[in-house]
Each structure stands twice: as structure tokens, then as C-alpha cells.
Design a protein around this motif. Structure first.
Motif, mmCIF file in Angstrom:
data_model
loop_
_atom_site.group_PDB
_atom_site.id
_atom_site.type_symbol
_atom_site.label_atom_id
_atom_site.label_comp_id
_atom_site.label_asym_id
_atom_site.label_seq_id
_atom_site.Cartn_x
_atom_site.Cartn_y
_atom_site.Cartn_z
ATOM 1 N N THR A 279 0.834 -1.201 0.000
ATOM 2 C CA THR A 279 0.000 0.000 0.000
ATOM 3 C C THR A 279 0.870 1.252 0.000
ATOM 4 O OG1 THR A 279 -1.794 -1.123 1.190
ATOM 5 C CG2 THR A 279 -1.777 1.287 1.244
ATOM 6 N N ALA A 280 1.902 1.251 0.833
ATOM 7 C CA ALA A 280 2.797 2.408 0.909
ATOM 8 C C ALA A 280 3.554 2.609 -0.398
ATOM 9 C CB ALA A 280 3.776 2.235 2.069
ATOM 10 N N GLU A 281 3.925 1.511 -1.057
ATOM 11 C CA GLU A 281 4.696 1.608 -2.295
ATOM 12 C C GLU A 281 3.858 2.104 -3.465
ATOM 13 O OE1 GLU A 281 8.381 -1.530 -1.936
ATOM 14 O OE2 GLU A 281 6.480 -2.297 -2.687
ATOM 15 N N GLN A 282 2.537 2.203 -3.274
ATOM 16 C CA GLN A 282 1.705 2.806 -4.305
ATOM 17 C C GLN A 282 1.986 4.300 -4.426
ATOM 18 O OE1 GLN A 282 -0.657 1.153 -6.388
ATOM 19 N NE2 GLN A 282 0.525 -0.556 -5.585
ATOM 20 N N GLN A 283 2.555 4.864 -3.366
ATOM 21 C CA GLN A 283 2.918 6.267 -3.406
ATOM 22 C C GLN A 283 4.255 6.429 -4.151
ATOM 23 O OE1 GLN A 283 0.808 8.607 -2.237
ATOM 24 N NE2 GLN A 283 -0.531 6.863 -1.811
ATOM 25 N N PRO A 284 4.357 7.439 -4.983
ATOM 26 C CA PRO A 284 5.597 7.637 -5.758
ATOM 27 C C PRO A 284 6.830 7.739 -4.874
ATOM 28 C CG PRO A 284 3.843 9.063 -6.564
ATOM 29 C CD PRO A 284 3.330 8.443 -5.296
ATOM 30 N N ARG A 285 7.901 7.088 -5.309
ATOM 31 C CA ARG A 285 9.221 7.141 -4.670
ATOM 32 C C ARG A 285 9.248 6.528 -3.273
ATOM 33 N NH1 ARG A 285 11.956 11.817 -3.777
ATOM 34 N NH2 ARG A 285 10.169 13.187 -3.680
ATOM 35 N N MET A 286 8.202 5.772 -2.917
ATOM 36 C CA MET A 286 8.221 5.056 -1.646
ATOM 37 C C MET A 286 8.663 3.618 -1.912
ATOM 38 S SD MET A 286 7.427 7.246 0.642
ATOM 39 C CE MET A 286 7.037 6.305 2.100
ATOM 40 N N ARG A 287 9.673 3.163 -1.204
ATOM 41 C CA ARG A 287 10.204 1.816 -1.390
ATOM 42 C C ARG A 287 10.394 1.138 -0.034
ATOM 43 N NH1 ARG A 287 8.779 3.172 -5.517
ATOM 44 N NH2 ARG A 287 9.778 3.146 -7.562
ATOM 45 N N ARG A 288 10.223 -0.188 -0.015
ATOM 46 C CA ARG A 288 10.423 -0.944 1.223
ATOM 47 C C ARG A 288 11.886 -0.891 1.634
ATOM 48 N NH1 ARG A 288 8.316 -6.544 -0.998
ATOM 49 N NH2 ARG A 288 6.957 -5.022 -2.050
ATOM 50 N N THR A 289 12.111 -0.952 2.929
ATOM 51 C CA THR A 289 13.478 -0.916 3.431
ATOM 52 C C THR A 289 14.148 -2.273 3.211
ATOM 53 O OG1 THR A 289 12.861 -1.630 5.662
ATOM 54 C CG2 THR A 289 12.796 0.741 5.206
ATOM 55 N N GLU A 290 15.461 -2.275 3.199
ATOM 56 C CA GLU A 290 16.206 -3.519 3.056
ATOM 57 C C GLU A 290 15.940 -4.442 4.254
ATOM 58 O OE1 GLU A 290 18.023 -4.633 0.590
ATOM 59 O OE2 GLU A 290 17.681 -2.849 -0.630
ATOM 60 N N VAL A 291 15.740 -3.840 5.426
ATOM 61 C CA VAL A 291 15.501 -4.636 6.631
ATOM 62 C C VAL A 291 14.194 -5.406 6.517
ATOM 63 C CG1 VAL A 291 15.066 -4.557 9.119
ATOM 64 C CG2 VAL A 291 16.842 -3.106 8.116
ATOM 65 N N VAL A 292 13.118 -4.725 6.119
ATOM 66 C CA VAL A 292 11.827 -5.402 6.032
ATOM 67 C C VAL A 292 11.804 -6.386 4.869
ATOM 68 C CG1 VAL A 292 10.548 -3.831 4.504
ATOM 69 C CG2 VAL A 292 9.360 -5.007 6.345
ATOM 70 N N GLU A 293 12.519 -6.060 3.791
ATOM 71 C CA GLU A 293 12.609 -6.992 2.660
ATOM 72 C C GLU A 293 13.310 -8.278 3.091
ATOM 73 O OE1 GLU A 293 12.479 -8.673 -1.153
ATOM 74 O OE2 GLU A 293 11.374 -6.994 -0.270
ATOM 75 N N GLY A 294 14.392 -8.134 3.857
ATOM 76 C CA GLY A 294 15.098 -9.310 4.363
ATOM 77 C C GLY A 294 14.239 -10.097 5.335
ATOM 78 N N TRP A 295 13.472 -9.411 6.179
ATOM 79 C CA TRP A 295 12.614 -10.098 7.151
ATOM 80 C C TRP A 295 11.548 -10.911 6.433
ATOM 81 C CZ3 TRP A 295 7.540 -10.560 8.407
ATOM 82 C CH2 TRP A 295 7.234 -11.152 9.643
ATOM 83 N N MET A 296 10.915 -10.333 5.435
ATOM 84 C CA MET A 296 9.869 -11.066 4.708
ATOM 85 C C MET A 296 10.449 -12.254 3.957
ATOM 86 S SD MET A 296 7.107 -8.231 3.374
ATOM 87 C CE MET A 296 8.259 -7.318 2.358
ATOM 88 N N ARG A 297 11.658 -12.098 3.445
ATOM 89 C CA ARG A 297 12.316 -13.223 2.778
ATOM 90 C C ARG A 297 12.596 -14.339 3.777
ATOM 91 N NH1 ARG A 297 15.600 -10.323 0.190
ATOM 92 N NH2 ARG A 297 17.276 -10.295 1.738
ATOM 93 N N ASP A 298 13.081 -13.972 4.974
ATOM 94 C CA ASP A 298 13.335 -14.972 6.016
ATOM 95 C C ASP A 298 12.040 -15.632 6.465
ATOM 96 O OD1 ASP A 298 15.997 -14.335 5.897
ATOM 97 O OD2 ASP A 298 15.978 -13.054 7.674
ATOM 98 N N ALA A 299 10.958 -14.837 6.562
ATOM 99 C CA ALA A 299 9.673 -15.379 6.996
ATOM 100 C C ALA A 299 9.139 -16.384 5.986
ATOM 101 C CB ALA A 299 8.671 -14.249 7.201
ATOM 102 N N THR A 300 9.314 -16.092 4.704
ATOM 103 C CA THR A 300 8.860 -17.009 3.660
ATOM 104 C C THR A 300 9.644 -18.319 3.704
ATOM 105 O OG1 THR A 300 8.238 -15.160 2.221
ATOM 106 C CG2 THR A 300 8.553 -17.300 1.183
ATOM 107 N N THR A 301 10.950 -18.210 3.849
ATOM 108 C CA THR A 301 11.800 -19.402 3.921
ATOM 109 C C THR A 301 11.465 -20.224 5.156
ATOM 110 O OG1 THR A 301 13.600 -18.253 2.783
ATOM 111 C CG2 THR A 301 14.174 -20.227 4.028
ATOM 112 N N MET A 302 11.292 -19.547 6.289
ATOM 113 C CA MET A 302 11.005 -20.249 7.542
ATOM 114 C C MET A 302 9.641 -20.935 7.501
ATOM 115 S SD MET A 302 11.328 -18.853 11.447
ATOM 116 C CE MET A 302 13.117 -18.717 11.243
ATOM 117 N N ALA A 303 8.659 -20.298 6.845
ATOM 118 C CA ALA A 303 7.324 -20.890 6.750
ATOM 119 C C ALA A 303 7.382 -22.249 6.050
ATOM 120 C CB ALA A 303 6.382 -19.949 6.019
ATOM 121 N N ALA A 304 8.195 -22.332 4.999
ATOM 122 C CA ALA A 304 8.340 -23.604 4.278
ATOM 123 C C ALA A 304 8.994 -24.655 5.166
ATOM 124 C CB ALA A 304 9.159 -23.387 3.007
ATOM 125 N N GLU A 305 10.011 -24.261 5.927
ATOM 126 C CA GLU A 305 10.684 -25.196 6.828
ATOM 127 C C GLU A 305 9.753 -25.661 7.939
ATOM 128 O OE1 GLU A 305 14.115 -23.168 8.230
ATOM 129 O OE2 GLU A 305 15.117 -23.116 6.274
#
Length: 281
Positions: free
Chosen positions: A55-81
Motif C-alpha cells: 500500500t505504501a509503495e503505491q505512493q511515488p518514490r516510496m520503497r520498502r526498506t532492506e531490513v523489512v525486505e530481508g525479514w519477509m524473505r526470512d519469513a517465507t523461507t522459515m514458513a516452508a521449513e
């Protein structure tokens, strides 16, 4: 008595170690339920954070932080495990003897029970790392400024343009001037002058947040085509741009992106009269 204290210490340590190991086997069902509950909580957190980020990224020039991107990637990997371990735990429970208190394969039950405990701790830790994401400022950031979206033109014969460039630059620096027109017949050097002025933005100090060059097409529908050029140079995301279908809607979006920035548009080959508001500027 010293020897007795030593013996008691050894027995205590052995008991603590044995008790932890017994938990892996005796409380397999309870531990599995705990893991399943933590996994569901992780899934809810991930969906909530992802929805807020998108929702936030719908606003121009708003991008997710590297920290939250890494957390979501870890959460996805952990969910599979976690799902894999839960399946193995359920299968292990089906192998118990009559009365559901005696595992048929003690070693196998011990190993899966230990993995369940460790995975539960890992999920809990990942959930803890998501606590700062309650604030939107922790999950997205605004890109710093709009880059100077204009080329540096290679120019050869600019003799005699110095005075004209200075006159245009004085107008650019005048806060009361909103539009500058370079008029004349075809071939008198309007484009060369504009390119020279364009290059000056790379050489001189100024306080503009955005400097954008666009060539106006001569065919019909040029407003829409120029808007497309502008939105790409303003880095407006495709998914956001596609939500606006008419030229007026897209002009309003461009205007919204630019309203908090001081900008210059350099429009070349303008042969027809038009209102800049039609572009969103």
C-alpha cells in the motif's frame, strides 16, 4: 562434604540434561501445537506487513526498506521449513504405540522433537524482530530526491549563445517566472540554446529537485506520450500508473508527485499551443 556437593552438582546437571531430552519425546504433541500456533502468528504478521508495504509503495518514490525486505524473505523461507517439520511431527505422532504414550522409534521421535523445539524458538525470535515494524517509517522509506533526468548534450558550435544562455538562466533563477518560451523559425537555434541551458544545470549550482528533458512528439496524442516520458523519469511505478486511465487523471498524479518538489521541465519541439496543466506541470 565436598565430594557430596560435587556428586549433587553432577546429578543435578544430568537431571537437567535428561529432563530437556525427555521433553522432546514426552511432550511432542504439545510442542507441535506450540510450533503450529507460532507459525500461524508468523503468517499473519507477514501478510499484514506485506499489505502495508505494498500500500505504501503505491505512493511515488516510496520503497520498502532492506531490513523489512530481508525479514519477509526470512519469513517465507522459515514458513516452508516449519510446514515440513509439522508434517514430519504429525507423521511421528501416528507411529505411537497403543495408548499414545510410547513411541515406536525412540530415536526418531527424539530427533523430530528436538527440531520442533528449535524451530519454535527460531519462529519466536523472528516474530520478535518484527516488533519495530509497527511503524510505517520502519518498513518503507522515501527515495532521496528525484535525479536530474536530463542528458548532457554534446555541443560543438555554441559561439554567440553566451548572452542568450545568461538571459535564460536569469529568468530561471527569477522566482516570479514560471514559463520561459524560446521562440523563432525552424533552424534559428532554439534546440541548441535549450540544450546548452540543459547542460548548465550540471555545471552551475541550483536548488531544483528535478530537472527533466522531454521532446514533444508532433503526431496526435502527444499529451499522453509526453506524460509517459515524464512518469518514467519521475520513477512512478507501473502498477500505480496503470490505475489511471485518462490524461486528466495522469496529469493529477504527476502534479501530486511534483507538488513537494521544485522542478524544471525543458520541453523541446513544441509547435502547438497547449496548457502545461494538461501534462500535470
Amino acid at each position: 562434604m565436598e565430594w557430596l556437593n560435587t556428586v549433587l552438582d553432577i546429578v543435578t546437571r544430568l537431571w537437567d540434561c535428561s529432563a530437556r531430552h525427555v521433553v522432546y519425546i514426552r511432550h511432542l504433541q504439545e510442542n507441535l501445537d506450540n510450533l503450529r500456533a507460532e507459525s500461524e502468528a508468523l503468517g499473519r504478521h507477514r501478510c499484514d506487513i506485506l499489505q502495508r508495504v505494498e500500500t505504501a509503495e503505491q505512493q511515488p518514490r516510496m520503497r520498502r526498506t532492506e531490513v523489512v525486505e530481508g525479514w519477509m524473505r526470512d519469513a517465507t523461507t522459515m514458513a516452508a521449513e516449519v510446514n515440513r517439520i509439522i508434517r514430519e511431527g504429525d507423521e511421528e505422532l501416528q507411529k505411537k504405540c497403543i495408548g499414545e504414550c510410547c513411541p515406536r522409534d525412540l530415536k526418531s521421535t527424539y530427533k523430530i522433537g528436538k527440531r520442533i523445539i528449535k524451530m519454535t524458538d527460531s519462529v519466536t525470535e523472528l516474530l520478535r524482530k518484527a516488533e519495530p515494524f509497527s511503524s510505517d517509517s520502519a518498513i518503507v522509506l522515501r527515495l532521496q530526491g528525484i535525479p536530474l533526468q536530463m542528458p548532457e548534450w554534446p555541443l560543438e558550435n555554441t559561439v554567440g549563445l553566451d548572452s542568450a544562455v545568461e538571459k535564460v538562466w536569469e529568468a530561471i533563477e527569477d522566482e516570479n517566472v514560471r514559463i520561459i518560451r524560446l521562440c523563432g523559425r525552424d533552424g534559428v537555434g532554439k534546440t541548441t540554446l535549450l540544450k546548452t541551458v540543459c547542460n548548465e544545470f550540471r555545471r552551475r549550482s541550483h536548488d531544483f529537485d528535478a530537472v527533466i528533458w522531454a521532446t514533444v512528439p508532433t503526431e496526435e496524442g502527444y499529451i499522453k506520450k509526453v506524460q509517459e516520458v515524464i512518469r518514467k523519469k519521475l520513477d512512478i511505478p507501473d502498477e500505480l500508473w496503470s490505475q489511471y486511465s485518462t490524461e486528466k487523471e495522469k496529469a493529477a498524479l504527476i502534479c501530486r508527485v511534483l507538488k513537494t518538489n521544485k522542478f524544471v521541465f525543458l520541453l523541446d519541439d513544441v509547435w502547438e499551443s497547449f496548457n502545461p496543466i494538461e501534462l500535470g506541470i
